[in-house]
Enzyme design. Structure first.
Site, PDB file in Angstrom:
ATOM      1  N   ASP A 146       8.424  24.035 -41.938  1.00  0.00           N
ATOM      2  CA  ASP A 146       7.198  24.696 -42.388  1.00  0.00           C
ATOM      3  C   ASP A 146       7.572  26.154 -42.631  1.00  0.00           C
ATOM      4  OD1 ASP A 146       4.524  25.224 -42.989  1.00  0.00           O
ATOM      5  OD2 ASP A 146       4.040  25.674 -40.900  1.00  0.00           O
TER       6      ASP A 146
ATOM      7  N   GLU B 226       7.345  21.743 -46.631  1.00  0.00           N
ATOM      8  CA  GLU B 226       5.987  21.758 -47.163  1.00  0.00           C
ATOM      9  C   GLU B 226       5.966  22.532 -48.475  1.00  0.00           C
ATOM     10  OE1 GLU B 226       2.046  21.882 -44.773  1.00  0.00           O
ATOM     11  OE2 GLU B 226       2.623  23.962 -45.138  1.00  0.00           O
TER      12      GLU B 226
ATOM     13  N   ASP C 251       3.187  26.241 -36.316  1.00  0.00           N
ATOM     14  CA  ASP C 251       4.216  26.055 -37.347  1.00  0.00           C
ATOM     15  C   ASP C 251       5.187  24.941 -36.953  1.00  0.00           C
ATOM     16  OD1 ASP C 251       3.462  28.387 -39.088  1.00  0.00           O
ATOM     17  OD2 ASP C 251       3.925  29.463 -37.242  1.00  0.00           O
TER      18      ASP C 251
END
Length: 165
Positions: free
Chosen positions: A7, A66, A138
């Site tokens: 992330d 992501e 995260d």
């Protein structure tokens, strides 16, 4: 198979590693990289160094990240894109193909709902990986990204096998 999820972020970059064996998944490790430095170049270099150390230590066989969403602040989106580029470079440099997933696709794969909130994602990650305790939102997101990629790899493998048959 060992799968790493990332992330990306310049202040906090979550990472998570899971292992899959058939339909079973288990938590291997997770954490949050916090790049140092004031100048953008220093922060990007720090992010590269931190993620590279994680990748070497965890030795994943697959990686996913992501996708960036465009927010109201164009400057913030651009900086996030640069961090994302570094985060994609690390596994690609190690010879791994990097899967990319929209935030809603990750939530749908892990929670079952594309607009799930952070608490729902954390709950489902902990439910499916009971021995994990992510140190940040995260890291939770990174584990969810790894799970989404593992599900995708398993289903695409089954599809390929069915087409061969």
């Amino acid at each position: 198979m060992r799968v790493m999820g990332i992330d990306p972020g310049l202040r906090a970059c979550g990472w998570g590693v899971i292992e899959t064996e058939g339909a079973r998944i288990r938590h291997v490790a997770s954490g949050t990289c916090r790049p140092e430095g004031v100048a953008l170049g220093d922060r990007l270099l720090s992010l590269y160094t931190l993620l590279r150390a994680v990748l070497v230590a965890q030795a994943p066989e697959a990686a996913a990240i992501e996708q960036t969403f465009v927010n109201k602040n164009g400057q913030g989106t651009l900086k996030l894109g640069q961090a994302r580029g570094v985060a994609m470079l690390v596994p690609a440099q190690a010879g791994l193909r990097v899967g990319e997933y929209a935030p809603n696709a990750v939530k749908k794969a892990v929670v079952g709902v594309g607009h799930a909130d952070k608490a729902q994602v954390l709950h489902m990650v902990r439910l499916q990986l009971p021995d994990c305790d992510p140190d940040s939102a995260d890291a939770t997101d990174a584990l969810a990204i790894a799970m989404c990629h593992a599900f995708h790899l398993q289903s695409s493998g089954r599809l390929a096998a069915a087409m061969r048959a």
